[in-house]
Design a protein around this motif. Structure first.
Motif, PDB file in Angstrom:
ATOM      1  N   MET A 202      -8.929 -11.301   3.132  1.00  0.00           N
ATOM      2  CA  MET A 202      -7.964 -10.355   3.672  1.00  0.00           C
ATOM      3  C   MET A 202      -8.336  -8.947   3.235  1.00  0.00           C
ATOM      4  SD  MET A 202      -5.336 -10.336   5.628  1.00  0.00           S
ATOM      5  CE  MET A 202      -4.991 -12.095   5.569  1.00  0.00           C
ATOM      6  N   LYS A 203      -8.383  -8.021   4.193  1.00  0.00           N
ATOM      7  CA  LYS A 203      -8.790  -6.643   3.901  1.00  0.00           C
ATOM      8  C   LYS A 203      -7.611  -5.710   4.176  1.00  0.00           C
ATOM      9  CE  LYS A 203     -13.684  -7.417   4.908  1.00  0.00           C
ATOM     10  NZ  LYS A 203     -14.070  -7.341   3.486  1.00  0.00           N
ATOM     11  N   ILE A 204      -7.309  -4.849   3.193  1.00  0.00           N
ATOM     12  CA  ILE A 204      -6.177  -3.927   3.287  1.00  0.00           C
ATOM     13  C   ILE A 204      -6.657  -2.506   3.043  1.00  0.00           C
ATOM     14  CG2 ILE A 204      -3.960  -3.266   2.296  1.00  0.00           C
ATOM     15  CD1 ILE A 204      -3.542  -6.152   1.461  1.00  0.00           C
TER      16      ILE A 204
ATOM     17  N   THR B 244      -5.099  -7.888  -6.401  1.00  0.00           N
ATOM     18  CA  THR B 244      -5.050  -9.252  -6.931  1.00  0.00           C
ATOM     19  C   THR B 244      -4.948 -10.295  -5.833  1.00  0.00           C
ATOM     20  OG1 THR B 244      -2.631  -9.241  -7.166  1.00  0.00           O
ATOM     21  CG2 THR B 244      -3.919  -8.408  -9.017  1.00  0.00           C
ATOM     22  N   ILE B 245      -4.657  -9.847  -4.577  1.00  0.00           N
ATOM     23  CA  ILE B 245      -4.490 -10.822  -3.491  1.00  0.00           C
ATOM     24  C   ILE B 245      -5.361 -10.505  -2.274  1.00  0.00           C
ATOM     25  CG2 ILE B 245      -2.135 -11.446  -4.157  1.00  0.00           C
ATOM     26  CD1 ILE B 245      -1.124  -9.616  -1.894  1.00  0.00           C
ATOM     27  N   ALA B 246      -6.098  -9.395  -2.298  1.00  0.00           N
ATOM     28  CA  ALA B 246      -6.886  -9.015  -1.120  1.00  0.00           C
ATOM     29  C   ALA B 246      -7.985  -8.033  -1.516  1.00  0.00           C
ATOM     30  CB  ALA B 246      -5.982  -8.378  -0.061  1.00  0.00           C
ATOM     31  N   ASP B 247      -8.920  -7.815  -0.592  1.00  0.00           N
ATOM     32  CA  ASP B 247      -9.896  -6.744  -0.742  1.00  0.00           C
ATOM     33  C   ASP B 247      -9.237  -5.454  -0.275  1.00  0.00           C
ATOM     34  OD1 ASP B 247     -11.856  -8.514  -1.610  1.00  0.00           O
ATOM     35  OD2 ASP B 247     -12.547  -8.909   0.442  1.00  0.00           O
TER      36      ASP B 247
ATOM     37  N   PRO C  83      -9.319  -3.310   9.250  1.00  0.00           N
ATOM     38  CA  PRO C  83      -8.591  -4.060   8.222  1.00  0.00           C
ATOM     39  C   PRO C  83      -7.512  -4.939   8.846  1.00  0.00           C
ATOM     40  CG  PRO C  83      -7.842  -1.784   8.269  1.00  0.00           C
ATOM     41  CD  PRO C  83      -9.013  -1.863   9.211  1.00  0.00           C
ATOM     42  N   ASP C  84      -7.042  -5.892   8.054  1.00  0.00           N
ATOM     43  CA  ASP C  84      -5.969  -6.776   8.512  1.00  0.00           C
ATOM     44  C   ASP C  84      -4.603  -6.121   8.360  1.00  0.00           C
ATOM     45  OD1 ASP C  84      -7.565  -9.331   8.964  1.00  0.00           O
ATOM     46  OD2 ASP C  84      -8.089  -8.847   6.891  1.00  0.00           O
ATOM     47  N   LEU C  85      -4.521  -5.116   7.485  1.00  0.00           N
ATOM     48  CA  LEU C  85      -3.243  -4.486   7.185  1.00  0.00           C
ATOM     49  C   LEU C  85      -3.478  -3.072   6.677  1.00  0.00           C
ATOM     50  CD1 LEU C  85      -0.097  -4.913   6.754  1.00  0.00           C
ATOM     51  CD2 LEU C  85      -0.676  -5.554   4.391  1.00  0.00           C
TER      52      LEU C  85
ATOM     53  N   MET D  96       5.668  -9.303  -1.071  1.00  0.00           N
ATOM     54  CA  MET D  96       5.982  -9.244   0.355  1.00  0.00           C
ATOM     55  C   MET D  96       4.713  -9.388   1.188  1.00  0.00           C
ATOM     56  SD  MET D  96       8.036  -6.281   2.414  1.00  0.00           S
ATOM     57  CE  MET D  96       8.192  -6.383   4.224  1.00  0.00           C
ATOM     58  N   VAL D  97       3.660  -8.697   0.791  1.00  0.00           N
ATOM     59  CA  VAL D  97       2.388  -8.803   1.517  1.00  0.00           C
ATOM     60  C   VAL D  97       1.845 -10.224   1.419  1.00  0.00           C
ATOM     61  CG1 VAL D  97      -0.016  -8.036   1.569  1.00  0.00           C
ATOM     62  CG2 VAL D  97       1.821  -6.354   1.295  1.00  0.00           C
ATOM     63  N   ALA D  98       1.948 -10.825   0.242  1.00  0.00           N
ATOM     64  CA  ALA D  98       1.460 -12.196   0.068  1.00  0.00           C
ATOM     65  C   ALA D  98       2.202 -13.168   0.988  1.00  0.00           C
ATOM     66  CB  ALA D  98       1.628 -12.624  -1.389  1.00  0.00           C
ATOM     67  N   GLN D  99       3.512 -12.988   1.124  1.00  0.00           N
ATOM     68  CA  GLN D  99       4.292 -13.848   2.004  1.00  0.00           C
ATOM     69  C   GLN D  99       3.913 -13.627   3.469  1.00  0.00           C
ATOM     70  OE1 GLN D  99       6.400 -16.353   1.290  1.00  0.00           O
ATOM     71  NE2 GLN D  99       5.791 -16.062  -0.851  1.00  0.00           N
TER      72      GLN D  99
END
Length: 260
Positions: A1-3, A25-28, A83-85, A142-145
């Motif tokens: 996942m890229k942000i 910690t949860i994405a690039d 990016p995804d977000l 919230m992003v993780a969900q």
């Protein structure tokens, strides 16, 4: 996942530093943010002067332009990928009600949305970064969900999120709500320069006018994280027929005047 992360407070602001630390910690994640504070720049793009991109020691890239400039440059060539977000913030102060029209934080997220990328603007309700770590943790969760629900990399959407300055354990559940309204801004502040010229400072934002149940003002006052879906279409759909009829009357009146 890229942000892609941006903001309007500048690349050195505590809010963007905390948001980057949480989301990495949860994405690039990559940061492209303004060099200086650009609050209230809304969706402004810099068209009549060149923009430069530099890299800070921590790897953040910064631009001598507006929040929208940063996201625009990133998505149209700097990153080299989509990016995804897009995430903007965490802003030093609320972006609720009428604030969203002026907000550079929202403007950065909206630029991502306009380019077809799901986007979120995060703000803390009060200024001075109190309980910033809690706000960053809430943003990460919230992003993780959203990732788990497979809502990233889909059709674009735009969310405006305001987080109360409370410890994580005291933050209420997400509340989806509409924008409230503010009273008109305070009067302009005038000063006289050393050369005798009158200077003007924009006054403070007005107090809440509509803070009733269902608004972002109400939700955050109750300790909840306010989530408002936004759209870009400014068309007054409810009055299209009225203005069509009005335009027809104006045309008829003009034609009669020409024939007279």
């Amino acid at each position: 996942m890229k942000i892609l992360i941006s903001n309007d407070d500048g690349y050195q602001a505590p809010g963007i530093v905390a948001l980057h630390a949480a989301l990495k910690t949860i994405a690039d994640v990559e940061v492209v943010a303004p060099e200086h504070n650009n609050s209230a720049k809304s969706n402004a793009l810099t068209l009549h002067s060149p923009l430069s991109v530099r890299e800070a020691a921590n790897g953040f890239r910064y631009v001598n332009g507006t929040p929208a400039d940063c996201v625009h440059i990133a998505l149209t060539g700097l990153l080299g990928y989509k990016p995804d977000l897009v995430v903007s913030g965490i802003n030093n102060g609320a972006n609720m009600g009428d604030d969203t029209v002026y907000s550079g934080t929202v403007g950065a997220a909206m630029e991502g949305y306009l380019f077809g990328v799901p986007s979120i603007a995060f703000s803390q309700v009060e200024r001075d970064w109190l309980e910033l770590d809690a706000a960053a943790a809430k943003a990460r969760d919230m992003v993780a969900q959203l990732m788990q629900q497979k809502l990233l990399g889909t059709a674009p959407w735009l969310l405006n999120v305001n987080i109360p300055n409370l410890p994580l354990s005291r933050l209420g559940a997400l509340k989806v709500c509409r924008l409230g309204r503010r009273h008109s801004a305070e009067p302009v502040i005038t000063q006289v320069s050393p050369r005798g010229e009158t200077m003007y400072w924009i006054g403070s934002a007005g107090a809440a006018k509509d803070e009733s149940e269902g608004t972002d003002f109400y939700a955050t006052a109750q300790g909840h994280v306010a989530v408002t879906p936004l759209k870009v279409d400014l068309t007054d759909h409810d009055h299209l027929v009225y203005w069509a009829q009005t335009a027809a009357r104006l045309e008829t009146a003009a034609a009669r005047k020409e024939d007279a």
